[in-house]
Scaffold this motif. Structure first.
Motif, PDB file in Angstrom:
ATOM      1  N   VAL A 125     -56.795 -23.837 -14.232  1.00 11.39           N
ATOM      2  CA  VAL A 125     -56.858 -23.329 -12.867  1.00 11.39           C
ATOM      3  C   VAL A 125     -56.924 -24.517 -11.914  1.00 11.39           C
ATOM      4  O   VAL A 125     -57.837 -25.332 -12.014  1.00 11.39           O
ATOM      5  N   PRO A 126     -55.973 -24.658 -10.987  1.00 14.99           N
ATOM      6  CA  PRO A 126     -56.001 -25.802 -10.066  1.00 14.99           C
ATOM      7  C   PRO A 126     -57.305 -25.848  -9.274  1.00 14.99           C
ATOM      8  O   PRO A 126     -57.797 -24.829  -8.784  1.00 14.99           O
ATOM      9  N   THR A 127     -57.854 -27.043  -9.167  1.00 17.33           N
ATOM     10  CA  THR A 127     -59.082 -27.229  -8.406  1.00 17.33           C
ATOM     11  C   THR A 127     -58.778 -27.223  -6.916  1.00 17.33           C
ATOM     12  O   THR A 127     -57.801 -27.818  -6.466  1.00 17.33           O
ATOM     13  N   SER A 128     -59.622 -26.552  -6.132  1.00 16.72           N
ATOM     14  CA  SER A 128     -59.428 -26.500  -4.692  1.00 16.72           C
ATOM     15  C   SER A 128     -59.714 -27.859  -4.076  1.00 16.72           C
ATOM     16  O   SER A 128     -60.295 -28.754  -4.703  1.00 16.72           O
ATOM     17  N   GLU A 129     -59.335 -28.029  -2.823  1.00 10.06           N
ATOM     18  CA  GLU A 129     -59.535 -29.294  -2.136  1.00 10.06           C
ATOM     19  C   GLU A 129     -61.025 -29.627  -2.065  1.00 10.06           C
ATOM     20  O   GLU A 129     -61.846 -28.784  -1.748  1.00 10.06           O
ATOM     21  N   GLY A 130     -61.330 -30.866  -2.385  1.00 16.59           N
ATOM     22  CA  GLY A 130     -62.727 -31.292  -2.363  1.00 16.59           C
ATOM     23  C   GLY A 130     -63.416 -31.145  -3.695  1.00 16.59           C
ATOM     24  O   GLY A 130     -64.514 -31.638  -3.898  1.00 16.59           O
ATOM     25  N   GLY A 131     -62.759 -30.440  -4.669  1.00 13.87           N
ATOM     26  CA  GLY A 131     -63.345 -30.288  -5.983  1.00 13.87           C
ATOM     27  C   GLY A 131     -64.598 -29.453  -5.945  1.00 13.87           C
ATOM     28  O   GLY A 131     -64.727 -28.516  -5.186  1.00 13.87           O
ATOM     29  N   GLY A 132     -65.573 -29.803  -6.758  1.00 11.19           N
ATOM     30  CA  GLY A 132     -66.823 -29.058  -6.816  1.00 11.19           C
ATOM     31  C   GLY A 132     -67.385 -29.071  -8.213  1.00 11.19           C
ATOM     32  O   GLY A 132     -66.699 -29.408  -9.184  1.00 11.19           O
ATOM     33  N   VAL A 133     -68.665 -28.738  -8.326  1.00  9.85           N
ATOM     34  CA  VAL A 133     -69.338 -28.738  -9.615  1.00  9.85           C
ATOM     35  C   VAL A 133     -68.975 -27.502 -10.420  1.00  9.85           C
ATOM     36  O   VAL A 133     -68.778 -27.555 -11.622  1.00  9.85           O
ATOM     37  N   VAL A 134     -68.875 -26.339  -9.745  1.00 11.86           N
ATOM     38  CA  VAL A 134     -68.576 -25.091 -10.430  1.00 11.86           C
ATOM     39  C   VAL A 134     -67.089 -25.034 -10.758  1.00 11.86           C
ATOM     40  O   VAL A 134     -66.259 -25.281  -9.884  1.00 11.86           O
ATOM     41  N   PRO A 135     -66.714 -24.745 -12.021  1.00 19.39           N
ATOM     42  CA  PRO A 135     -65.284 -24.650 -12.358  1.00 19.39           C
ATOM     43  C   PRO A 135     -64.587 -23.609 -11.497  1.00 19.39           C
ATOM     44  O   PRO A 135     -65.176 -22.594 -11.145  1.00 19.39           O
ATOM     45  N   PRO A 136     -63.328 -23.854 -11.124  1.00 18.91           N
ATOM     46  CA  PRO A 136     -62.600 -22.878 -10.306  1.00 18.91           C
ATOM     47  C   PRO A 136     -62.429 -21.567 -11.063  1.00 18.91           C
ATOM     48  O   PRO A 136     -62.366 -21.533 -12.288  1.00 18.91           O
ATOM     49  N   ARG A 137     -62.344 -20.474 -10.312  1.00 19.22           N
ATOM     50  CA  ARG A 137     -62.259 -19.149 -10.907  1.00 19.22           C
ATOM     51  C   ARG A 137     -60.893 -18.530 -10.635  1.00 19.22           C
ATOM     52  O   ARG A 137     -60.215 -18.879  -9.673  1.00 19.22           O
ATOM     53  N   LEU A 138     -60.519 -17.588 -11.484  1.00 23.04           N
ATOM     54  CA  LEU A 138     -59.321 -16.798 -11.220  1.00 23.04           C
ATOM     55  C   LEU A 138     -59.617 -15.773 -10.127  1.00 23.04           C
ATOM     56  O   LEU A 138     -60.751 -15.335  -9.964  1.00 23.04           O
ATOM     57  N   ARG A 139     -58.585 -15.380  -9.423  1.00 26.29           N
ATOM     58  CA  ARG A 139     -58.771 -14.435  -8.332  1.00 26.29           C
ATOM     59  C   ARG A 139     -58.941 -13.015  -8.866  1.00 26.29           C
ATOM     60  O   ARG A 139     -58.287 -12.626  -9.834  1.00 26.29           O
ATOM     61  N   PRO A 140     -59.823 -12.217  -8.258  1.00 25.62           N
ATOM     62  CA  PRO A 140     -59.909 -10.791  -8.614  1.00 25.62           C
ATOM     63  C   PRO A 140     -58.559 -10.122  -8.429  1.00 25.62           C
ATOM     64  O   PRO A 140     -57.820 -10.425  -7.496  1.00 25.62           O
ATOM     65  N   GLY A 141     -58.233  -9.227  -9.334  1.00 23.22           N
ATOM     66  CA  GLY A 141     -56.934  -8.577  -9.307  1.00 23.22           C
ATOM     67  C   GLY A 141     -55.926  -9.214 -10.234  1.00 23.22           C
ATOM     68  O   GLY A 141     -54.831  -8.677 -10.420  1.00 23.22           O
ATOM     69  N   THR A 142     -56.267 -10.354 -10.849  1.00 16.69           N
ATOM     70  CA  THR A 142     -55.361 -11.013 -11.787  1.00 16.69           C
ATOM     71  C   THR A 142     -55.158 -10.137 -13.019  1.00 16.69           C
ATOM     72  O   THR A 142     -56.111  -9.677 -13.635  1.00 16.69           O
ATOM     73  N   SER A 143     -53.913  -9.886 -13.371  1.00 18.48           N
ATOM     74  CA  SER A 143     -53.597  -9.082 -14.555  1.00 18.48           C
ATOM     75  C   SER A 143     -53.781  -9.920 -15.815  1.00 18.48           C
ATOM     76  O   SER A 143     -53.467 -11.115 -15.837  1.00 18.48           O
ATOM     77  N   LEU A 144     -54.282  -9.290 -16.857  1.00 19.66           N
ATOM     78  CA  LEU A 144     -54.500  -9.990 -18.115  1.00 19.66           C
ATOM     79  C   LEU A 144     -54.284  -9.027 -19.273  1.00 19.66           C
ATOM     80  O   LEU A 144     -54.269  -7.815 -19.111  1.00 19.66           O
ATOM     81  N   VAL A 145     -54.116  -9.608 -20.447  1.00 17.26           N
ATOM     82  CA  VAL A 145     -53.925  -8.839 -21.674  1.00 17.26           C
ATOM     83  C   VAL A 145     -54.815  -9.455 -22.746  1.00 17.26           C
ATOM     84  O   VAL A 145     -54.888 -10.683 -22.866  1.00 17.26           O
ATOM     85  N   MET A 146     -55.507  -8.618 -23.503  1.00 14.97           N
ATOM     86  CA  MET A 146     -56.287  -9.087 -24.643  1.00 14.97           C
ATOM     87  C   MET A 146     -55.511  -8.799 -25.920  1.00 14.97           C
ATOM     88  O   MET A 146     -54.978  -7.702 -26.095  1.00 14.97           O
ATOM     89  N   VAL A 147     -55.451  -9.781 -26.812  1.00 12.63           N
ATOM     90  CA  VAL A 147     -54.738  -9.637 -28.079  1.00 12.63           C
ATOM     91  C   VAL A 147     -55.717  -9.963 -29.207  1.00 12.63           C
ATOM     92  O   VAL A 147     -56.428 -10.960 -29.146  1.00 12.63           O
ATOM     93  N   THR A 148     -55.767  -9.118 -30.234  1.00 15.96           N
ATOM     94  CA  THR A 148     -56.654  -9.342 -31.362  1.00 15.96           C
ATOM     95  C   THR A 148     -55.874  -9.867 -32.559  1.00 15.96           C
ATOM     96  O   THR A 148     -54.637  -9.823 -32.586  1.00 15.96           O
ATOM     97  N   ALA A 149     -56.600 -10.314 -33.576  1.00  5.76           N
ATOM     98  CA  ALA A 149     -55.963 -10.851 -34.772  1.00  5.76           C
ATOM     99  C   ALA A 149     -55.169  -9.785 -35.517  1.00  5.76           C
ATOM    100  O   ALA A 149     -54.226 -10.107 -36.242  1.00  5.76           O
ATOM    101  N   GLU A 150     -55.555  -8.517 -35.342  1.00  5.03           N
ATOM    102  CA  GLU A 150     -54.837  -7.433 -36.001  1.00  5.03           C
ATOM    103  C   GLU A 150     -53.594  -7.004 -35.237  1.00  5.03           C
ATOM    104  O   GLU A 150     -52.860  -6.121 -35.691  1.00  5.03           O
ATOM    105  N   GLY A 151     -53.359  -7.558 -34.062  1.00  4.51           N
ATOM    106  CA  GLY A 151     -52.193  -7.196 -33.273  1.00  4.51           C
ATOM    107  C   GLY A 151     -52.446  -6.115 -32.255  1.00  4.51           C
ATOM    108  O   GLY A 151     -51.498  -5.633 -31.634  1.00  4.51           O
ATOM    109  N   ALA A 152     -53.703  -5.694 -32.073  1.00  8.51           N
ATOM    110  CA  ALA A 152     -54.008  -4.709 -31.044  1.00  8.51           C
ATOM    111  C   ALA A 152     -53.913  -5.357 -29.669  1.00  8.51           C
ATOM    112  O   ALA A 152     -54.283  -6.519 -29.485  1.00  8.51           O
ATOM    113  N   VAL A 153     -53.421  -4.593 -28.700  1.00  4.42           N
ATOM    114  CA  VAL A 153     -53.204  -5.118 -27.350  1.00  4.42           C
ATOM    115  C   VAL A 153     -53.915  -4.212 -26.352  1.00  4.42           C
ATOM    116  O   VAL A 153     -53.826  -2.988 -26.443  1.00  4.42           O
ATOM    117  N   ALA A 154     -54.636  -4.817 -25.422  1.00  2.56           N
ATOM    118  CA  ALA A 154     -55.290  -4.059 -24.348  1.00  2.56           C
ATOM    119  C   ALA A 154     -54.985  -4.755 -23.032  1.00  2.56           C
ATOM    120  O   ALA A 154     -55.010  -5.979 -22.933  1.00  2.56           O
TER     121      ALA A 154
END
Length: 281
Positions: A125-154
């Motif tokens: 995740v690109p760091t915002s200007e000025g950096g910071g101690v707390v790692p940058p976060r993804l924005r709310p609303g970001t789509s994601l997919v979870m994949v398991t070792a068995e091939g299940a997808v959520a």
């Protein structure tokens, strides 16, 4: 070797397709399917088996972070007593050993006696200007997919940040994790450690737990019904934390941290008389 890879890719496509055909929601797009197929070889099933006549068996997921046998496991570290085994996607099974753990992030680095594994890319995740101690976060609303070792997808959506959460095995001391991402995602207990990925197959985080809400049933037949729990929120250790910590565990076997040295304490009776009677501390 090439024929084996082609056969494996065809099997993965059929397996994922059969799972998605059974899903209640709309089918995933082809780009997401390609991303899920791409990360499958880098997801490893971990099994810890305790000792005794009736040994306890715990199953988790881990991801390959380096081709030379390095795996990253999310959640409480495996107990010292017992055996730890890893099962790769190609069917190979071998013993794994704990290299180092970090309780603050609930991450454990495992070592396998094998090389040439398929490592997963962790999204930066690109760091915002000025950096910071707390790692940058993804924005709310970001789509994601979870994949398991068995091939299940959520499929899910990032809802925001949840800074602090306590995790732990039943009967053990809980671990407080202070940097998590929260998402609306349907998971089950055996999904612990499974990766969240984006449409390009990059890891956004590793699942570490979920809040589950069981609907209340009204009526005389309520005792005979077993409603399916509804996941309120799932939590993952975010990608920037994974990227920062696993090399430290590999090279130093610990995560060095500094402290500010500021604390609070109730005022003694003498200080209350001379400093402040009503401030309390």
């Amino acid at each position: 070797m090439r024929a084996t890879r082609v056969a494996w890719a065809a099997f993965a496509a059929l397996f994922l397709g059969s799972l998605l055909a059974q899903a209640e929601d709309a089918p995933l797009d082809e780009a997401t399917l390609r991303a899920a197929r791409r990360v499958l070889p880098g997801i490893v099933r971990i099994q810890w088996r305790g000792r005794g006549e009736r040994p306890t068996v715990v199953e988790r997921h881990a991801i390959v972070v380096d081709p030379d046998g390095w795996l990253l496991l999310a959640g409480p570290p495996p107990p010292e007593e017992g055996t730890l085994a890893a099962t790769l996607r190609d069917g190979r099974s071998m013993s794994a050993r704990v290299w180092a753990s970090d309780a603050r992030s609930a991450l454990t680095l495992l070592r396998l006696p094998v090389a040439g594994l398929d490592a997963l890319a962790i999204r930066d995740v690109p760091t915002s200007e000025g950096g910071g101690v707390v790692p940058p976060r993804l924005r709310p609303g970001t789509s994601l997919v979870m994949v398991t070792a068995e091939g299940a997808v959520a499929r899910g959506t990032l809802r925001g940040s949840h800074r602090r959460r306590r995790v732990g095995r039943p009967g053990s001391s809980p671990t407080e994790v202070t940097c998590l991402d929260e998402a609306a995602l349907n998971v089950v207990r055996t999904d612990l450690g499974a990766p969240w990925i984006d449409a390009r197959g990059r890891v956004l985080g590793l699942l570490i737990g979920a809040d589950v809400s069981v609907p209340r049933i009204e009526g005389t037949d309520g005792e005979r019904l077993r409603p399916r729990p509804e996941v309120v929120a799932a939590y993952a250790v975010p990608g920037p934390v994974l990227r920062a910590i696993w090399p430290l565990l590999r090279d130093r076997r610990r995560v060095p941290r500094s402290a500010l040295g500021v604390w609070t304490d109730p005022l003694s009776e003498i200080l209350q008389r001379h400093v402040c009677r009503d401030c309390g501390g």
